[in-house]
Design an enzyme around this catalytic site. Structure first.
Site, PDB file in Angstrom:
ATOM      1  N   GLU A   1     -26.195  34.704  13.002  1.00 43.71           N
ATOM      2  CA  GLU A   1     -26.243  34.144  11.650  1.00 43.71           C
ATOM      3  C   GLU A   1     -25.420  34.998  10.700  1.00 43.71           C
ATOM      4  OE1 GLU A   1     -29.578  34.925   9.152  1.00 43.71           O
ATOM      5  OE2 GLU A   1     -29.383  33.049   8.081  1.00 43.71           O
TER       6      GLU A   1
ATOM      7  N   ASP B   1     -30.640  37.332  13.411  1.00 48.60           N
ATOM      8  CA  ASP B   1     -30.833  37.077  11.987  1.00 48.60           C
ATOM      9  C   ASP B   1     -29.979  38.007  11.121  1.00 48.60           C
ATOM     10  OD1 ASP B   1     -32.487  35.969   9.734  1.00 48.60           O
ATOM     11  OD2 ASP B   1     -32.998  38.091   9.522  1.00 48.60           O
TER      12      ASP B   1
HETATM   13  C1  LIG Z   1     -31.607  30.973   8.269  1.00 46.99           C
HETATM   14  C2  LIG Z   1     -32.362  32.247   8.364  1.00 46.99           C
HETATM   15  O1  LIG Z   1     -32.891  32.586   9.405  1.00 46.99           O
HETATM   16  N1  LIG Z   1     -32.446  32.971   7.290  1.00 46.99           N
HETATM   17  C3  LIG Z   1     -33.150  34.210   7.231  1.00 46.99           C
HETATM   18  C4  LIG Z   1     -32.148  35.298   7.047  1.00 46.99           C
HETATM   19  O2  LIG Z   1     -32.739  36.523   6.943  1.00 46.99           O
HETATM   20  C5  LIG Z   1     -33.656  36.646   5.905  1.00 46.99           C
HETATM   21  C6  LIG Z   1     -34.237  38.017   6.021  1.00 46.99           C
HETATM   22  O3  LIG Z   1     -34.618  38.292   7.335  1.00 46.99           O
HETATM   23  C7  LIG Z   1     -34.730  35.565   5.942  1.00 46.99           C
HETATM   24  O4  LIG Z   1     -35.462  35.581   4.754  1.00 46.99           O
HETATM   25  C8  LIG Z   1     -34.113  34.207   6.096  1.00 46.99           C
HETATM   26  O5  LIG Z   1     -35.084  33.223   6.286  1.00 46.99           O
END
Ligand SMILES: CC(=O)N[C@H]1CO[C@H](CO)[C@@H](O)[C@@H]1O
Ligand SMILES: *[C@@H]1O[C@H](CO)[C@@H](O)[C@H](O)[C@H]1NC(C)=O
Ligand SMILES: *[C@@H]1O[C@H](CO)[C@@H](O)[C@H](O)[C@H]1NC(C)=O
Ligand SMILES: *[C@@H]1O[C@H](CO)[C@@H](O)[C@H](O)[C@H]1NC(C)=O
Ligand SMILES: *[C@@H]1O[C@H](CO)[C@@H](O)[C@H](O)[C@H]1NC(C)=O
Ligand SMILES: *[C@@H]1O[C@H](CO)[C@@H](O)[C@H](O)[C@H]1NC(C)=O
Ligand SMILES: [Ca+2]
Ligand SMILES: [Ca+2]
Length: 591
Positions: free
Chosen positions: A306, A233
């Protein structure tokens, strides 16, 4: 400006119609391919998938009870959004205990059972790894607040400054992703801590080797419990720039994108995102996974990362000439590569071509492409690309070379539900106000999964679910769509079966736009059948000649048609004269 770019692109395409692109590693084509290279990944948002005990919240036992559904979809690996102990300030992305399960989702036993049952069906389980931050309710943070030995520098602490009127001000102008300052004053420790996400998500300090080692322990712990890898993440946020010799963190420059000083896009994040140290960290995690496999055997463990960063930075996660990185840095081009407001309902065929080539042309050679159409942070595909294009988007995801990553519900064509201010749960919405929350909310794509047309969509026995259920569940649901002779789900299943052909697994791809309407993609492999995806992406009828641009001739046999097509399987298509109705999309095979 955008018009000019697409015109230039069209001209370029007209001169070189068959842009050949190989989405997978050439040197590893054939037998050396690894399990993940043409895999179907499926993202589950556990809170919304299946509720086993009637509290209105999805849980692990619920997922286990529906593994057969995933098996029928021939999913290779299931990625679970966070299931760890959490006060749920950001629905599990705020982790209080990286080594345990959130009680409302179940227990470690339930988790072990889920992995065991999944493995029996040949399904792999991937967990979300959230390295950048913990919850402020994590023991590590509490110890750090108390400056307990070994934990003093677990997080990013700073005294801040006094301004001219003597008031305390934060160390820098940095902004959190969910609006407002990224620094929060802690009374007990009498210092500010950094939180690039919500106040309840303090950033771990990656400059501290003890933190780096601790997070590697987290990975090993879950590998020991049988997971096949991790989706990582918010990677770009891991490292921030070091303070200067006076201890000062530099302010970030204004972006000019917005006048709203609380909006994170008010600043250019040159000191808080996309640092080179972060790339190296991903390489270290990959090494940990490979070392683990060498010692414990089994299939290759994988990393999916990500990053919503510029493409040249994202591509670095694949690895460099000497060091391996993540097998699948997420390709978000179908989310960020269209119109800037992400409303792509009018995107012309050249827009699709631009999105596809942006990844395939920039991917370093020897690597595998992947295609992400949406997730729990984005509007649903049908709401972003238009309901007439739901099957087209699934077709693209399954037909393009490489890995497919489906967010739960896209296979049945779930769409966004407008959530009222009162029903809003997402901190990105709740940190704003009733007038503007709709710009920020991520709730509409998180509503409960629609299993059947029975009460509460078969998701729960409780009529009060954590987010409301989309009333369209009466027709948009697994049971109804499975029983129909043709539905989004039956089409998805046809695509899954087509993906098993050698051509789709290993073949090359070429693709082009013809005018504004027609997107044409060819998949081909020596001695195997050739497949064409022919799509009219707009709502006016056209007739296309794809023979020259795709270098094909004669008749093809129709194998898959979208909901809006009046063609039938087995209909013959002559490639120099293909009439396509509004939003019609078909896949044909050589005879
Ligand atoms: C797509 C995804 O997983 N988004 C996450 C990215 O990180 C933030 C903080 O951890 C989350 O709020 C999101 O949902
Ligand atoms: C149904 O859900 C609501 C809200 O989630 C909860 O307050 C209630 O206790 C649940 N009912 C049962 C029987 O669990
Ligand atoms: C100092 O900070 C306080 C609190 O943020 C603010 O109200 C005040 O205007 C600031 N003073 C100056 C001189 O910037
Ligand atoms: C590749 O990455 C490793 C680890 O970050 C680094 O040590 C090495 O210098 C890099 N090699 C090249 C060629 O960039
Ligand atoms: C997207 O644009 C179309 C056409 O302009 C419009 O009808 C639709 O309401 C927009 N959708 C969203 C979610 O903004
Ligand atoms: C899934 O795989 C099984 C066995 O490999 C096969 O029988 C089934 O038809 C596949 N389902 C789809 C939708 O392709
Ligand atoms: Ca439950
Ligand atoms: Ca960080």
């Amino acid at each position: 400006m955008r018009k000019i770019i697409s015109l230039v692109l069209l001209l370029a395409l007209a001169q070189q119609p068959s842009l050949a692109c190989d989405g997978t590693a050439r040197q590893s084509s054939g037998d050396a391919r690894e399990w993940w290279q043409s895999a179907q990944f499926y993202q589950i948002y556990p809170r919304s998938f299946m509720d086993s005990n009637g509290d209105g919240i999805g849980d692990l036992a619920g997922i286990t009870s529906r593994l057969n559904y995933l098996k029928d979809l021939n999913v290779t690996a299931v990625w679970l959004s966070p299931i760890y102990t959490s006060p749920m300030a950001d629905f599990g992305y705020d982790i209080a205990d990286f080594f345990d399960i959130q009680p409302e989702y179940g227990t470690l036993n339930d988790f072990d059972n889920l992995v065991q049952e999944a493995n029996k069906l040949g399904l792999k389980v991937i967990l979300d790894f959230v390295p950048n931050h913990s919850s402020d309710e994590n023991e590590w943070f509490k110890k750090s607040v108390r400056r307990e030995r070994g934990y003093e520098d677990y997080y990013v602490w700073h005294d801040g400054y006094k301004n001219e009127s003597g008031a305390r001000v934060p160390p820098s102008n940095w902004l959190q992703a969910f609006r407002g300052s990224a620094w929060e004053w802690n009374e007990e420790r009498q210092q500010y801590y950094l939180h690039q996400f919500a106040v309840k998500q303090p950033d771990l300090n990656y400059r501290n080797p003890a933190v780096v080692a601790q997070m590697k322990r987290v990975l090993t712990y879950w590998l020991d419990r049988g997971v096949a890898g991790f989706r990582v993440d918010a990677v770009p946020w891991c490292f921030e720039v070091l303070p200067d010799e006076t201890g000062r963190y530099p302010d970030e420059p204004l972006s000019g994108y917005t006048d709203d000083p609380d909006d994170s896009s008010y600043l250019l994040h040159i000191y808080t995102q996309d640092l080179p140290e972060t790339v190296d960290m991903v390489y270290q995690w990959r090494k940990l996974l490979d070392d683990y496999q060498r010692i414990h055997g089994g299939d290759r463990r994988v990393l999916l990362t990500e990053a919503w960063s510029p493409l040249d930075y994202v591509m670095k996660f694949y690895g460099n000439r000497t060091t391996e990185g993540a097998q699948m840095p997420f390709n978000f081009q179908f989310i960020v590569g269209g119109n800037s407001d992400k409303n792509n309902t009018d995107l012309p065929a050249s827009g699709f071509v631009k999105i596809i080539s942006s990844w395939l042309d920039n991917m370093p050679s020897g690597h595998t492409a992947n295609w992400v159409m949406g997730n729990h942070d984005q509007r649903r595909v049908g709401s972003r690309y238009g309901e007439g294009r739901i099957d087209l988007m699934n077709m693209l995801q399954m037909f393009l070379p490489g890995v497919s990553i489906t967010y739960m519900g896209e296979e049945i064509g779930m769409t966004d539900l407008d959530i009222s201010w009162e029903d809003s749960r997402d901190p990105a919405a709740c940190n704003s106000n009733a007038n503007i929350y709709e710009q920020f909310t991520r709730d509409p794509a998180r509503t409960p999964f629609q299993w059947s047309n029975t009460a509460n969509a078969g998701f729960s026995t409780n009529s009060t679910t954590w987010l409301p259920i989309n009333p369209n569940y009466v027709t948009v649901n697994v049971q109804t769509e499975e029983a129909a002779s043709k539905s989004h789900l039956t089409i998805y299943n046809q695509l899954v079966a087509l993906r098993k052909t050698k051509t789709l697994q290993q073949g090359d791809a070429s693709y082009t736009a013809i005018g504004d309407n027609v997107l044409a993609i060819k998949r081909f492999l020596k001695d195997e059948k050739t497949y064409l995806l022919l799509a009219n992406v707009l709502d006016s009828a056209v007739t296309a000649d794809v023979s020259d641009v795709l270098r094909v001739s004669g008749n093809f046999n129709t194998v898959i048609t979208n909901m809006l097509s009046t063609r039938k399987e087995g209909d013959i298509v002559s490639v120099n004269n293909v009439p396509l109705g509004a939003y019609e999309a078909i896949i044909v095979e050589s005879m």
